[in-house]
Design a protein around this motif. Structure first.
Motif, PDB file in Angstrom:
ATOM      1  N   GLN A 525       0.763  -0.837  -0.046  1.00 53.20           N
ATOM      2  CA  GLN A 525       0.023   0.093   0.284  1.00 53.20           C
ATOM      3  C   GLN A 525       0.843   1.239  -0.414  1.00 53.20           C
ATOM      4  O   GLN A 525       0.738   1.747  -0.419  1.00 53.20           O
ATOM      5  N   GLU A 526       1.709   1.609   1.039  1.00 54.73           N
ATOM      6  CA  GLU A 526       2.664   2.361   0.965  1.00 54.73           C
ATOM      7  C   GLU A 526       3.962   2.710  -0.416  1.00 54.73           C
ATOM      8  O   GLU A 526       3.591   3.613  -0.921  1.00 54.73           O
ATOM      9  N   ALA A 527       3.810   1.763  -1.341  1.00 54.85           N
ATOM     10  CA  ALA A 527       4.509   1.323  -1.946  1.00 54.85           C
ATOM     11  C   ALA A 527       3.725   2.688  -3.129  1.00 54.85           C
ATOM     12  O   ALA A 527       4.509   3.380  -4.187  1.00 54.85           O
ATOM     13  N   LEU A 528       2.455   1.964  -3.731  1.00 58.74           N
ATOM     14  CA  LEU A 528       1.751   2.588  -4.574  1.00 58.74           C
ATOM     15  C   LEU A 528       1.231   3.768  -4.580  1.00 58.74           C
ATOM     16  O   LEU A 528       0.847   4.833  -5.422  1.00 58.74           O
ATOM     17  N   LYS A 529       1.530   4.360  -3.189  1.00 57.98           N
ATOM     18  CA  LYS A 529       0.685   5.650  -2.440  1.00 57.98           C
ATOM     19  C   LYS A 529       1.735   6.376  -2.851  1.00 57.98           C
ATOM     20  O   LYS A 529       1.260   7.748  -3.623  1.00 57.98           O
ATOM     21  N   GLN A 530       3.259   5.861  -2.766  1.00 58.61           N
ATOM     22  CA  GLN A 530       4.090   6.843  -2.738  1.00 58.61           C
ATOM     23  C   GLN A 530       3.987   7.029  -4.725  1.00 58.61           C
ATOM     24  O   GLN A 530       4.646   7.826  -5.101  1.00 58.61           O
ATOM     25  N   ALA A 531       3.850   5.798  -5.316  1.00 61.11           N
ATOM     26  CA  ALA A 531       4.136   6.044  -6.986  1.00 61.11           C
ATOM     27  C   ALA A 531       2.866   6.936  -7.120  1.00 61.11           C
ATOM     28  O   ALA A 531       3.184   7.961  -8.120  1.00 61.11           O
ATOM     29  N   LEU A 532       1.984   6.580  -6.503  1.00 59.89           N
ATOM     30  CA  LEU A 532       0.793   7.931  -7.119  1.00 59.89           C
ATOM     31  C   LEU A 532       0.991   9.598  -6.709  1.00 59.89           C
ATOM     32  O   LEU A 532       1.453   9.843  -7.546  1.00 59.89           O
ATOM     33  N   GLU A 533       1.744   9.590  -5.893  1.00 59.00           N
ATOM     34  CA  GLU A 533       2.511  10.738  -5.580  1.00 59.00           C
ATOM     35  C   GLU A 533       3.686  11.225  -6.609  1.00 59.00           C
ATOM     36  O   GLU A 533       3.648  12.736  -7.064  1.00 59.00           O
ATOM     37  N   ASN A 534       4.610  10.397  -6.678  1.00 61.95           N
ATOM     38  CA  ASN A 534       5.341  10.323  -7.864  1.00 61.95           C
ATOM     39  C   ASN A 534       5.215  11.000  -9.542  1.00 61.95           C
ATOM     40  O   ASN A 534       5.793  10.530 -10.133  1.00 61.95           O
ATOM     41  N   GLY A 535       3.541  10.563  -9.591  1.00 60.04           N
ATOM     42  CA  GLY A 535       3.492  10.277 -11.049  1.00 60.04           C
ATOM     43  C   GLY A 535       3.945   9.273 -11.791  1.00 60.04           C
ATOM     44  O   GLY A 535       4.919   9.696 -13.003  1.00 60.04           O
ATOM     45  N   ALA A 536       3.962   7.766 -11.181  1.00 56.17           N
ATOM     46  CA  ALA A 536       5.234   6.628 -11.616  1.00 56.17           C
ATOM     47  C   ALA A 536       4.232   7.028 -13.040  1.00 56.17           C
ATOM     48  O   ALA A 536       2.527   7.007 -13.798  1.00 56.17           O
ATOM     49  N   SER A 537       4.448   5.820 -14.100  1.00 56.05           N
ATOM     50  CA  SER A 537       4.334   4.963 -15.014  1.00 56.05           C
ATOM     51  C   SER A 537       3.541   4.188 -15.098  1.00 56.05           C
ATOM     52  O   SER A 537       2.957   3.720 -13.458  1.00 56.05           O
ATOM     53  N   GLU A 539       3.569   1.304 -16.328  1.00 51.34           N
ATOM     54  CA  GLU A 539       3.689   0.138 -16.236  1.00 51.34           C
ATOM     55  C   GLU A 539       4.206  -0.077 -14.800  1.00 51.34           C
ATOM     56  O   GLU A 539       4.001  -0.957 -14.319  1.00 51.34           O
ATOM     57  N   GLU A 540       4.713   0.820 -13.950  1.00 49.67           N
ATOM     58  CA  GLU A 540       5.430   1.457 -12.847  1.00 49.67           C
ATOM     59  C   GLU A 540       4.169   0.277 -11.963  1.00 49.67           C
ATOM     60  O   GLU A 540       3.646  -0.173 -10.970  1.00 49.67           O
ATOM     61  N   ILE A 541       3.190   1.260 -12.463  1.00 48.86           N
ATOM     62  CA  ILE A 541       1.528   1.175 -11.073  1.00 48.86           C
ATOM     63  C   ILE A 541       0.728  -0.084 -11.998  1.00 48.86           C
ATOM     64  O   ILE A 541       0.724  -0.418 -10.638  1.00 48.86           O
ATOM     65  N   GLU A 542       1.337  -0.676 -12.984  1.00 47.21           N
ATOM     66  CA  GLU A 542       0.422  -2.260 -13.030  1.00 47.21           C
ATOM     67  C   GLU A 542       1.130  -2.459 -12.410  1.00 47.21           C
ATOM     68  O   GLU A 542       0.907  -4.022 -11.614  1.00 47.21           O
ATOM     69  N   GLU A 543       2.670  -2.692 -11.489  1.00 46.84           N
ATOM     70  CA  GLU A 543       3.727  -4.255 -11.253  1.00 46.84           C
ATOM     71  C   GLU A 543       3.276  -3.905  -9.344  1.00 46.84           C
ATOM     72  O   GLU A 543       2.866  -4.837  -9.054  1.00 46.84           O
ATOM     73  N   LEU A 544       3.259  -2.644  -9.369  1.00 43.19           N
ATOM     74  CA  LEU A 544       2.699  -2.177  -8.106  1.00 43.19           C
ATOM     75  C   LEU A 544       0.945  -3.257  -7.505  1.00 43.19           C
ATOM     76  O   LEU A 544       1.169  -2.884  -6.648  1.00 43.19           O
ATOM     77  N   MET A 545       0.307  -2.926  -8.833  1.00 41.60           N
ATOM     78  CA  MET A 545      -0.804  -3.341  -8.451  1.00 41.60           C
ATOM     79  C   MET A 545      -1.140  -4.697  -8.490  1.00 41.60           C
ATOM     80  O   MET A 545      -1.941  -5.382  -7.535  1.00 41.60           O
ATOM     81  N   ALA A 546       0.116  -5.470  -8.840  1.00 46.39           N
ATOM     82  CA  ALA A 546       0.238  -6.731  -8.830  1.00 46.39           C
ATOM     83  C   ALA A 546       0.806  -6.878  -7.939  1.00 46.39           C
ATOM     84  O   ALA A 546      -0.012  -8.503  -6.931  1.00 46.39           O
ATOM     85  N   GLU A 547       0.926  -6.325  -7.532  1.00 43.82           N
ATOM     86  CA  GLU A 547       1.796  -6.734  -5.865  1.00 43.82           C
ATOM     87  C   GLU A 547       1.024  -6.177  -4.582  1.00 43.82           C
ATOM     88  O   GLU A 547       0.964  -7.292  -3.905  1.00 43.82           O
ATOM     89  N   LEU A 595      -7.893   3.684 -12.180  1.00 43.62           N
ATOM     90  CA  LEU A 595      -8.257   5.584 -12.594  1.00 43.62           C
ATOM     91  C   LEU A 595      -6.773   5.841 -12.253  1.00 43.62           C
ATOM     92  O   LEU A 595      -6.483   7.463 -12.971  1.00 43.62           O
ATOM     93  N   ALA A 596      -5.907   5.140 -11.767  1.00 40.74           N
ATOM     94  CA  ALA A 596      -4.175   5.703 -11.655  1.00 40.74           C
ATOM     95  C   ALA A 596      -3.816   5.606 -12.641  1.00 40.74           C
ATOM     96  O   ALA A 596      -3.172   6.123 -12.960  1.00 40.74           O
ATOM     97  N   ARG A 597      -4.005   4.694 -13.868  1.00 40.75           N
ATOM     98  CA  ARG A 597      -3.999   4.845 -14.715  1.00 40.75           C
ATOM     99  C   ARG A 597      -4.200   5.308 -16.451  1.00 40.75           C
ATOM    100  O   ARG A 597      -4.004   5.699 -17.157  1.00 40.75           O
ATOM    101  N   SER A 598      -5.671   6.179 -15.959  1.00 41.91           N
ATOM    102  CA  SER A 598      -6.500   7.238 -16.698  1.00 41.91           C
ATOM    103  C   SER A 598      -6.002   8.811 -15.904  1.00 41.91           C
ATOM    104  O   SER A 598      -6.335   9.223 -16.958  1.00 41.91           O
ATOM    105  N   GLY A 599      -4.739   8.610 -15.585  1.00 39.45           N
ATOM    106  CA  GLY A 599      -4.424  10.215 -14.659  1.00 39.45           C
ATOM    107  C   GLY A 599      -5.348  10.937 -13.950  1.00 39.45           C
ATOM    108  O   GLY A 599      -4.688  11.530 -13.545  1.00 39.45           O
TER     109      GLY A 599
END
Length: 847
Positions: A525-537, A539-547, A595-599
């Motif tokens: 949860q924390e890794a996904l939260k940091q990725a959303l705050e930092n505007g990750a790509s 592909e990275e969002i997809e990997e974090l959602m799988a985790e 929502l994350a992948r749509s911006g």
């Protein structure tokens, strides 16, 4: 005396001779003219070639006007001087031409001159005439092979060094160079640079607001030419840029501060001129920052080209404050509710922790204060409130009194602080006294490494009588290993490793390996939260959602295992009357990923926060103790679980019987309608039926054993169990006769009878439980907690026997009937695409 034929003059021969002689004289005349005129014209040609060479090489374009005029004057004087020798030119005479022909052909006695010469008046007699004609005839015979002569200008005698070749070579090179981008033209020598190089200035001006404001750039050139200076409103710190292309090259830019009246000159950047660009098109770039109201003026010399007025909007510092008191979440995480205000939205925010209690003199803490970044409200939104939840129970400061202050930072690096609150940092509650003692030793060591001896004394006190203190020998060995590490630790890093090891020992003593799943879920949860705050790509969002999905599945699996070992844990978890199913969690994670992948990162952050709160409610059950007063009910629950398992096996047996009945030999038509299953041979069908018969018989025997167990508990099995046993026996006989259809009917009757028996069994258990604990208390709990947080029946109510299924009303039935009719109609349409027909057939099979 008469003349002979050979003495007569042939007129045709004479005319041919004269014509050939005339042509020879013309050629020789031209050669003499060239050799006399060429040395006289050559200086003028050299001067002309130098002028063309300098023009084509672009020399006149690069020179200032005074140097250009001086060079032109010098070339003009040289041209006049080169014309002076032409006055010595004289045209060749006829006698000179004849002598040149005779000299070139090595003729003696002047035969050429003889052909045009005449006798004098004194020798005009007949004999003299005849003698003269005979002489001309003989001289003409020598002119049969007459030829001209080449010109001999004798220029090498006048220019022995060959300097004339330099002018010719320079002319050729300059001509080739003139076709390049830097080549010149002869017109450059007669064109003034003051009028030719000054190109009308093109002015491009724009203002770029700071990126954190979210405002679009302003194109100032769009409002040029207005009588009054246009006024623009721009945020503080905006960058202004002015680009001047062409012009005189002496443009200056200044900014007049409206408050102080001070004029600030803005220096131009380095001129951006391409190597292939003429100097007249060099661009001058000015750049500055707008921090106060004022007037921007662009000048060329003493004339004003353009000016713009600016009203600078000041950037106020952010503001942050608590919206509610800091509190502890159900799972022990620290929850903060706060409000953040800023003109353009804060760039970051964090919670700052400081020790509230005074530390000993010379204390040497091993860990820095915990870091807690805060979730920011949606940028440019009306809602300024936000919430952040972070689990700090693993930090060594957990359980200590701290001063909590919120800090916010905006895009202009302006910082704001809230009021300071003194709180106790939430810590994980440990039910095991030994685990609490280990955590306390870890906290002492982490806050002050100088108290290492105190921690060793506490460990020695705990391990003094291991047979009385430790139930598990591995816990004793772990603590002794930690003591050995602590004794050998000689650096802060080694001491931190010991503190971390003590925490792992405490977790193992408290609840074993279940905390690993919790830790993995929180980290995901924390890794996904940091990725959303930092505007990750994406592909990275997809990997974090799988985790996150994998961590969620592991956590729910271990949570179910814990609930199975302690059924009362689910009853003790407060869910505020809300029911959460596993499909709801999957749907939330799907929406979160979309929502994350749509911006829409802000909405995704809000949904992640909701998911964290739901997980907090689920994790709360892990920190509650089992109620020891419920131990006598475990046997009843076990019997109910066995009954549920028995009904599940009966349902699977009935499904398998129905499937085999459709695959028996002789049912090819039905099999073709239902799918592509291969028909069974008679031997295979008989073997499958025999195995089902054995399984059905085992079910009947298990039912009899269950009835005896219930009788041993003082409960009387209902008639449903008896009817179920008889139906099972009939189904076993039908399977032995390979009558699948009749066996399915008997199995269905057995399943229905098991449900009736289960209901009767549940009523008897409820009466027994109410008699032991009081009907009012148990009834209230049954109403408030009939389902667990995942929407499953409580362990106290046994398995789901199908009575909780809601029967659809008449409206739903009619709607379903219309859908089926539409599907059949589309299947009957021969023009329907093959892909659509396959899809509709699958829908009917799912029914």
């Amino acid at each position: 005396m008469a003349e002979t034929g050979e003495n007569r003059t042939n007129p045709a021969v004479e005319r041919g001779l004269l014509a050939r002689l005339g042509r020879t004289r013309a050629a020789v005349r031209g050669a003499i003219v060239i050799e006399r005129l060429w040395p006289l014209v050559l200086p003028l040609l050299v001067v002309a070639s130098l002028f063309l060479s300098l023009s084509w090489l672009g020399v006149f374009r690069l020179m200032p006007d005074w140097a250009r005029m001086l060079l032109l004057g010098f070339l003009a004087l040289a041209s006049v001087a080169a014309l002076y020798p032409l006055r010595f030119y004289r045209s060749p005479k006829s006698a000179e031409i004849d002598r040149r022909i005779e000299h070139a052909n090595r003729l003696e006695h002047a035969p050429v001159l003889t052909q045009t010469d005449q006798l004098s008046q004194a020798a005009q007699g007949p004999f003299a005439q005849a003698l003269w004609r005979e002489h001309q005839k003989r001289m003409a015979a020598r002119l049969n092979r007459l030829s001209g002569d080449m010109p001999r200008a004798r220029v090498p005698e006048r220019d022995p060094w060959g300097l004339r070749a330099i002018a010719a070579l320079l002319l050729v090179v300059a001509f080739a160079f003139s076709f390049g981008p830097l080549g010149g033209s002869p017109r450059d020598a007669f064109r003034s640079h003051a009028s030719a190089d000054v190109v009308p200035a093109r002015i491009d001006a724009w203002v770029t607001p700071p990126a954190y404001t979210g405002r679009a750039p302003l194109f100032l050139s769009a409002r040029m030419g207005e009588e009054e200076a246009p006024v623009f409103e721009v945020p503080e710190g905006s960058a202004v840029a002015v680009r001047v292309t062409g012009g005189a090259g002496d443009e200056t830019l200044s900014y007049l501060d409206a408050h102080t009246g001070e004029a600030l000159a803005i220096e131009p950047a380095a001129a951006s001129a391409d190597a292939n660009t003429p100097a007249s098109t060099t661009a001058r770039q000015f750049a500055g920052t707008l921090d106060a109201d004022g007037m921007l003026t662009l000048q060329s010399g003493s004339s004003e080209l353009q000016r713009w007025a600016f009203n600078v909007i000041p950037d106020d510092p952010p503001a942050i404050r608590f919206a509610d008191e800091p509190k502890r979440a159900i799972n022990g995480a620290l929850e903060l509710a706060y409000e953040v205000e800023d003109d353009y939205g804060a760039a970051s925010a964090e919670a700052v922790f400081e020790q509230a209690e005074p530390q000993a003199t010379g204390a040497r803490p091993l860990y820095e204060a915990p870091e807690m970044p805060l979730v920011l409200p949606r940028r440019n939104g009306r809602d300024i409130a936000a919430r952040t939840s972070l689990d700090l129970t693993e930090h060594p400061w957990a359980g200590t009194r701290v001063n909590l202050t919120l800090e916010a930072l905006d895009g202009a690096e302006q910082r704001a602080r809230s009021e300071t609150k003194e709180i106790v940092l939430p810590e994980r509650p440990f039910a095991n006294p030994l685990a609490r003692a280990v955590v306390e030793q870890r906290r002492i060591l982490a806050l002050d490494a100088n108290r290492k001896g105190r921690v060793l004394d506490l460990i020695d006190a705990i391990t003094l009588r291991p047979e009385d203190t430790f139930d598990n020998p591995s816990h004793y060995l772990g603590i002794m290993a930690a003591r050995t590490r602590l004794v050998m630790a000689d650096s802060d890093e080694a001491l931190r490793n010991v503190a971390d090891y003590l925490w792992e020992i405490a977790l193992t003593i408290e609840d074993g390996a279940l905390s690993a799943a919790e830790r993995r879920l929180r980290q995901a949860q924390e890794a996904l939260k940091q990725a959303l705050e930092n505007g990750a790509s994406d592909e990275e969002i997809e990997e974090l959602m799988a985790e996150l999905r994998e961590a969620m599945r592991d956590f729910l699996r271990e949570f179910a295992e814990r609930a199975q070992r302690n059924p009362d844990m689910a009853m003790q978890m407060p869910m505020d009357g809300q029911e959460l199913s596993q499909s709801d969690l999957e749907r939330m994670m799907d929406q979160l990923e979309n929502l994350a992948r749509s911006g829409a990162r802000d909405q995704a952050m809000e949904m992640l926060q909701q998911l964290q709160e739901m997980m907090n409610n689920l994790q709360a059950g892990n920190q509650q103790q089992m109620n020891p007063g419920e131990g006598e009910q475990s046997e009843m629950r076990r019997q109910m679980d066995e009954l549920g398992e028995l009904m599940r096996r009966q349902q699977e047996t009935m499904n398998e019987t129905f499937r085999l009945d459709q695959m028996q030999p002789g049912q090819e038509g039905q099999q073709g309608q239902q799918g592509q299953q291969r028909p069974m041979t008679p031997e295979e069908f008989a073997e499958a039926m025999r195995q089902l018969q054995e399984g059905q018989g085992q079910l009947q025997r298990d039912l009899e054993a269950l009835k005896r167990s219930l009788e041993g508990m003082g409960m009387e099995p209902g008639e449903g169990f008896g009817d179920a046993g008889e139906a099972m026996g009939r189904a076993e006989g039908a399977l032995g006769d390979q009558q699948g259809e009749r066996a399915v009917g008997e199995q269905g009757q057995a399943l229905e009878a098991l449900r009736r028996g289960a209901q009767d069994m549940m009523q008897q258990m409820m009466q027994a439980m109410q008699g032991e604990q009081g009907g009012s208390e148990e009834g209230g709990r049954q109403q408030s907690s009939d389902r667990d947080p995942l929407g499953r029946p409580r362990a106290t109510t046994g398995p789901d026997f199908g009575d909780s299924v809601q029967v659809p009303d008449e409206v739903d039935v009619q709607r379903a009937r219309r859908i089926l009719e539409e599907i059949r109609r589309r299947l009957g349409n021969a023009l329907s695409p093959e892909l659509e027909r396959n899809y509709l057939e699958r829908l009917l099979e799912m029914r």
